[in-house]
Design an enzyme around this catalytic site. Structure first.
Site, mmCIF file in Angstrom:
data_model
loop_
_atom_site.group_PDB
_atom_site.id
_atom_site.type_symbol
_atom_site.label_atom_id
_atom_site.label_comp_id
_atom_site.label_asym_id
_atom_site.label_seq_id
_atom_site.Cartn_x
_atom_site.Cartn_y
_atom_site.Cartn_z
ATOM 1 C CE LYS A 182 -4.124 -1.925 0.226
ATOM 2 N NZ LYS A 182 -5.144 -1.689 -0.813
ATOM 3 C CG ASP A 194 -4.236 -0.573 -4.046
ATOM 4 O OD1 ASP A 194 -4.484 0.486 -4.670
ATOM 5 O OD2 ASP A 194 -5.123 -1.324 -3.601
ATOM 6 C CD GLU A 208 -5.275 -2.854 -6.866
ATOM 7 O OE1 GLU A 208 -6.290 -2.526 -6.249
ATOM 8 O OE2 GLU A 208 -4.575 -3.843 -6.570
ATOM 9 C CG ASP A 216 -9.636 -1.433 -6.760
ATOM 10 O OD1 ASP A 216 -10.800 -1.814 -6.972
ATOM 11 O OD2 ASP A 216 -9.083 -1.601 -5.662
ATOM 12 C CE LYS A 241 -10.749 -4.468 -4.414
ATOM 13 N NZ LYS A 241 -10.345 -3.154 -3.868
ATOM 14 C CG ASP A 259 -5.676 -8.342 -3.280
ATOM 15 O OD1 ASP A 259 -5.015 -8.821 -2.347
ATOM 16 O OD2 ASP A 259 -6.084 -7.160 -3.294
HETATM 17 MG MG LIG Z 1 -7.108 -1.579 -4.666
#
Ligand SMILES: [Mg+2]
Length: 366
Positions: free
Chosen positions: A162, A191, A219, A244, A268, A321
């Site tokens: 991250k 990300d 991302e 995303d 997602k 993920d």
């Molecule tokens: Mg993401």
């Protein structure tokens, strides 16, 4: 096969270590669990976590959408006319993607049980096992590198790091330290969770390219709505850029694909509103030669079981993920996918293979 009953209850599980991104810090995994019972006795399960800062869904809004809008629409309908039901689910209320996703996965659970197939085979059955990455939360460079090393030692070989919470020089220092400690064989993806401007992102990514930090992909570098910025980043760097938060719906996916604003898409279920819509996004992307990852919110093994079944069913889904359940202090799900470090395998039982879930009061509902 008529839908007889739709019930919900809440779950809550603490995280082993706070999950920190540019957008939020999570210490407790909360969710609304959906249980759908059909008149032939089949039971389907679904889960929706409240991710207000990304999807706008809260515990109360998820329950309200299900009980006041979705339930009256679905009750006593024949699930075998499922095209009609999934179409209705997407048009009966605007937004509320997580509420829709929880119901959608429970319906697919019932349908695939009716066909006596594990859900991933009902949907296509392309793969029989998956490998997940593991996420390194935003902390000091040293703590992040320590975490990265411990994840590698416990069997993971792809890290999702991250970034985007602090100045880019701090991010680059963190990545440099992680890369130094884990060596060159480990895949590192980043990300930024919308944390950069397009200019920041281009500067940061070019610097990482020049320093040979070997970043697999980045991302969501920029704000969800900033498609021009996303395209600018994609056009300006060699590193692969993945959308995303910019892609919830099939229409948004189409826009990103049409304008070539990203190289990859992270699907997602909680953004798309479930497997039915997620399949449309994946098919659009595949048609345009864009591979997809399937990721998740902070969900228990219930929601991830549905996402993993979907991910395993399709050729165009090439990255996974699914580390969220491994971040939880307790496993509240009976049945479902199994983890052996990074390797995910599927139950041979039909449907999702879920037998029951422990509610927030500590009692198993089966
Ligand atoms: Mg993401």
């Amino acid at each position: 096969m008529n839908i007889e009953q739709i019930e919900t209850f809440r779950t809550a599980v603490p995280l082993i270590k706070p999950f920190k991104t540019a957008l939020r810090t999570v210490t407790m995994a909360e969710a609304v669990v959906v249980k759908i019972t059909c008149d032939n006795g089949l039971v389907g399960w679904g889960e929706a976590p409240p991710t207000v800062v990304i999807t706008g869904d809260s515990l109360a809004s998820i329950e309200s959408a299900i009980h006041h809008v979705i339930k009256p629409f679905l009750e006593n309908k024949n699930l075998l006319n499922y095209e009609l039901l999934f179409q209705g689910l997407s048009t009966i209320l605007v937004g509320n993607p997580s509420a829709k996703a929880a119901v959608d996965m429970a319906l697919y659970d019932c349908l695939s049980q009716f066909c006596r197939l594990p859900l991933y085979q009902f949907l296509g059955g392309y793969k029989h096992e998956l490998e997940t990455d593991f996420t390194v939360s935003v902390n000091s460079a040293e703590e992040m590198a320590d975490d990265a090393v411990s994840y590698i030692q416990s069997g993971f070989n792809v890290l999702k790091v991250k970034v985007g919470k602090d100045d880019i020089s701090v991010d680059i220092e963190r990545i440099r330290e992680i890369r130094r400690r884990v060596g060159l064989d480990i895949k590192i993806r980043l990300d930024a969770n919308q944390g950069w401007t397009a200019k920041d992102a281009i500067r940061a990514i070019r610097k990482m390219e020049d320093s040979d930090l070997r970043i697999e992909l980045v991302e969501q570098p920029v704000k969800a709505a900033d498609l021009e910025g996303l395209k600018q980043v994609t056009d300006s760097v060699d590193t692969l850029i993945m959308a995303d938060e910019s892609v919830f719906t099939a229409k948004q996916a189409f826009q990103v694909l049409k304008t070539r604003s990203a190289d990859l898409i992270n699907i997602k279920l909680m953004k798309a509103g479930g497997i039915y819509q997620a399949q449309i996004i994946n098919q659009l992307a595949e048609t345009c030669g864009v591979e997809c990852m399937v990721g998740s919110m902070i969900e228990t093994r219930l929601g991830i079981t549905a996402a993993a079944h979907f991910a395993a069913s399709k050729k165009n889904i090439t990255r996974y993920d699914f580390d969220a359940p491994l971040m939880l202090a307790k496993d509240i799900v009976d049945g479902g996918i199994q983890y052996n470090n990074r390797v995910i395998t599927f139950p041979t039982a039909p449907g999702l293979g879920i037998n029951g879930v422990i509610n927030e009061g500590g009692v198993q509902v089966g």
